[in-house]
Design an enzyme around this catalytic site. Structure first.
Site, mmCIF file in Angstrom:
data_model
loop_
_atom_site.group_PDB
_atom_site.id
_atom_site.type_symbol
_atom_site.label_atom_id
_atom_site.label_comp_id
_atom_site.label_asym_id
_atom_site.label_seq_id
_atom_site.Cartn_x
_atom_site.Cartn_y
_atom_site.Cartn_z
ATOM 1 N N LYS A 177 0.741 -1.216 0.066
ATOM 2 C CA LYS A 177 0.003 -0.227 -0.172
ATOM 3 C C LYS A 177 0.803 1.250 0.113
ATOM 4 C CE LYS A 177 -1.704 3.083 2.843
ATOM 5 N NZ LYS A 177 -1.873 4.150 1.683
ATOM 6 N N GLY A 230 7.533 6.022 7.750
ATOM 7 C CA GLY A 230 6.261 7.208 7.553
ATOM 8 C C GLY A 230 6.577 7.806 8.980
ATOM 9 N N SER A 231 5.852 8.523 9.436
ATOM 10 C CA SER A 231 6.048 9.409 10.661
ATOM 11 C C SER A 231 6.057 8.591 12.064
ATOM 12 C CB SER A 231 4.882 10.344 10.677
ATOM 13 O OG SER A 231 3.605 9.574 11.088
ATOM 14 N N VAL A 234 2.255 7.783 13.092
ATOM 15 C CA VAL A 234 1.504 6.675 12.534
ATOM 16 C C VAL A 234 2.242 5.624 12.863
ATOM 17 C CG1 VAL A 234 1.058 5.799 10.411
ATOM 18 C CG2 VAL A 234 0.906 8.076 10.673
ATOM 19 N N GLY A 235 3.705 5.335 12.792
ATOM 20 C CA GLY A 235 4.338 4.235 13.255
ATOM 21 C C GLY A 235 3.947 3.590 14.848
ATOM 22 N N GLU A 252 10.308 2.243 10.384
ATOM 23 C CA GLU A 252 11.324 3.408 10.100
ATOM 24 C C GLU A 252 10.460 4.889 10.177
ATOM 25 O OE1 GLU A 252 14.473 3.443 10.105
ATOM 26 O OE2 GLU A 252 14.734 1.286 9.825
ATOM 27 N N CYS A 286 13.513 11.608 5.772
ATOM 28 C CA CYS A 286 13.750 11.430 7.262
ATOM 29 C C CYS A 286 15.409 11.583 7.540
ATOM 30 C CB CYS A 286 13.506 9.892 7.596
ATOM 31 S SG CYS A 286 14.029 8.708 6.477
ATOM 32 N N GLU A 387 10.196 17.027 14.072
ATOM 33 C CA GLU A 387 10.463 16.969 12.789
ATOM 34 C C GLU A 387 9.521 17.817 12.076
ATOM 35 O OE1 GLU A 387 9.507 13.132 10.971
ATOM 36 O OE2 GLU A 387 11.432 13.110 10.043
HETATM 37 C C1 UN1 Z 1 14.210 8.729 3.578
HETATM 38 O O1 UN1 Z 1 14.561 9.945 3.938
HETATM 39 O O2 UN1 Z 1 13.074 8.446 3.941
HETATM 40 O O3 UN1 Z 1 19.948 8.431 2.594
HETATM 41 C C2 UN1 Z 1 15.133 8.062 2.868
HETATM 42 C C3 UN1 Z 1 19.270 8.887 1.939
HETATM 43 C C4 UN1 Z 1 18.201 8.505 0.892
HETATM 44 C C5 UN1 Z 1 17.165 7.729 1.543
HETATM 45 C C6 UN1 Z 1 16.329 8.535 2.700
HETATM 46 N N1 UN1 Z 1 19.219 7.563 0.260
HETATM 47 O O4 UN1 Z 1 18.805 10.350 2.131
#
Ligand code: UN1
Length: 496
Positions: A177, A230-231, A234-235, A252, A286, A387
């Site tokens: 999804k 995701g956030s 939500v995680g 993650e 992230c 964040e």
């Molecule tokens: C993300 O921001 O969710 O290392 C992943 C990095 C990318 C992946 C980021 N290769 O910034």
């Protein structure tokens, strides 16, 4: 403009409408007049059908030798290479980041696909001597069954590939999804797998809102693992939904990553690192460097150069090759950015550049915002703790390496961190003492490659890592195997 194409769910090897008969539009955040496609707004019934299909397909797929599964992945990788430019362009249209970055995103999916295809011949276990004579023992990786993959919009093909490819090579079947903001890149990835010959039911692709279809995806007793990026908020709901049945989760989540700039740093390198870490992908990674912790001895010089570079960044539609920063993904994300700028000002941080939504000319059709830097930020201010997921960077002054590390570690997150210094001793101390899953020396906080483990500590992750061989540990389970070929009951065996 031509009528937008209608995209369907992919269940049991067929492209089908949602039984809900409802759809949603995929909009270009750089120009909201542009509709890139119509996607299915699925409901619980669609999810149930998809899970049943994955469960049925698992019976055969788990028995396909891993090197044979790998052949399909290799073919998918070849198709992705052929279509890289088209897929990158479509990705820029659906989520806004500049072409250079969307090419990188598709390339990351290609790299992961090839890497995991290679793992088809490398799912090593261990053999070890037994305590007993004529007894053999080893550990083998076993697939788990049906996996739910829930993916974000910021890396709309790369992150799905981080989950999909290891899941498949280990012999699992999936319900995938994607984020509602980026179903097209997800569709493109699934199409490549379909054309490469993935058997029916092995990948089930279903679009719609997490609020509506999340529950059966997370709670069905037939689902063995939920992998989510995701956030953190939500995680947490994923974690809570899976906890009662002890379902495996791979989470993650957020980050508040810091670059530490020491007084011996190469200034131009550090400034470039802060620019791309902070404003690459419009700050929506992230791994984004949303904090820059700078030694007071060089604070003025660094700040002046960083602000000057940020002011000069060209913001616009990512399809224009001279543009360096695209829009935010959505109105609500942009509103979050605007809200945090107000919070930063109210907290007493000093706005050094940016701070405004861009609305003139063509900007009026998209979710554009100026690159924004705050100076004199205290490490406990909300803009240094939370964040934002937008083009907002906080400069936090420090007096020493030790203090920089303390500030760096002082959030609820722990994904990535970096140091700019020419002193190898300081670099190693910082590597050891920062509590993050990823660390860079003389490079920004972004740019992870597919063959090392990716993930974070604290509330960034739940202890698992994606990518590399670590991903195999997420998508397979160990079985310990003992074979007694003595032909008799060995007494010690029943005493154990
Ligand atoms: C993300 O921001 O969710 O290392 C992943 C990095 C990318 C992946 C980021 N290769 O910034």
């Amino acid at each position: 403009m031509p009528e937008p194409k209608i995209y369907k769910n992919y269940i049991n090897g067929e492209w089908v409408d949602s039984v809900s008969k409802r759809t949603f539009e995929n909009i270009n955040p750089a120009d909201t007049r542009e509709v890139l496609g119509i996607f299915q707004k699925s409901n619980e019934q669609d999810v149930k059908t998809a899970i049943a299909s994955a469960k049925e397909a698992y019976k055969k797929w788990r028995l396909v030798p891993a090197p044979k599964r790998a052949e399909i992945l290799f073919k998918a990788g070849e198709l992705l290479i052929k279509r890289k430019e088209d897929y990158a362009k479509q990705m820029t249209q659906e989520m806004g980041k500049v072409l250079k970055e969307t090419r990188g995103d598709v390339q990351e999916a290609i790299d992961m696909t090839y890497y995991m295809a290679g793992e088809g011949r490398r799912q090593f276990g261990q053999t070890t001597p037994s305590e007993l004579p004529n007894k053999f023992m080893m550990s083998v990786r076993m697939p788990m069954g049906v996996c739910t993959l829930i993916t974000p919009w910021n890396f709309p093909m790369a992150i799905p590939s981080w989950k999909l490819m290891p899941a498949l090579i280990c012999g699992n079947t999936v319900i995938f999804k994607p984020a509602t903001d980026t179903p097209l890149s997800a569709y493109n990835l699934v199409r490549a797998c379909e054309e490469a010959g993935i058997p029916k039911g092995v990948i089930n692709f279903i679009t719609g809102s997490g609020g509506e279809i999340g529950d059966p995806l997370m709670k069905s007793p037939d689902v063995k693992l939920v992998s989510f990026t995701g956030s953190t908020a939500v995680g947490r709901t994923v974690s809570e939904a899976c906890a009662p049945s002890f379902k495996h989760t791979n989470l993650e989540m957020g980050g508040k990553n810091a670059i530490m700039v020491m007084d011996d740093a190469k200034m131009d390198l550090a400034v470039e690192g802060a620019i791309w870490g902070g404003f690459g992908t419009t700050g929506q990674r992230c791994t984004a460097a949303s904090r820059v912790i700078v030694h007071k001895k060089i604070l003025k010089q660094f700040t002046d150069e960083f602000v000057e570079r940020a002011k000069a960044l060209k913001v616009g539609n990512g399809l224009d090759s001279s543009v360096e920063m695209g829009p935010s993904i959505s109105e609500s994300q942009l509103n979050t950015v605007i809200e945090y700028i107000k919070i930063g000002k109210d907290e007493g941080a000093k706005l050094l550049c940016g701070g405004n939504r861009l609305t003139s000319g063509n900007y009026q059709y998209g979710y554009f915002h100026e690159p924004t830097i705050f100076g004199e930020v205290g490490p406990k201010m909300r803009i240094a703790q939370e964040e934002i997921f937008g083009p907002v960077v906080a400069i936090i002054p420090c007096d020493s390496l030790e203090q920089a590390i303390e500030i760096c570690n002082g959030t609820i997150y722990g994904l990535s961190a970096s140091i700019y210094t020419q002193d190898v001793n300081r670099a190693f101390v910082a590597m050891r003492d920062t509590y993050t899953g990823i660390f860079y020396v003389n490079a920004s906080t972004i740019g992870a490659e597919v063959h090392l483990p990716f993930g974070g500590t604290n509330q960034t992750g739940n202890g698992h890592r994606e990518a590399g061989t670590a991903a195999l540990d997420v998508f397979s389970e160990w079985k310990a195997l003992y074979v007694d070929f003595s032909g008799k009951l060995q007494k010690a065996q029943i005493d154990l």
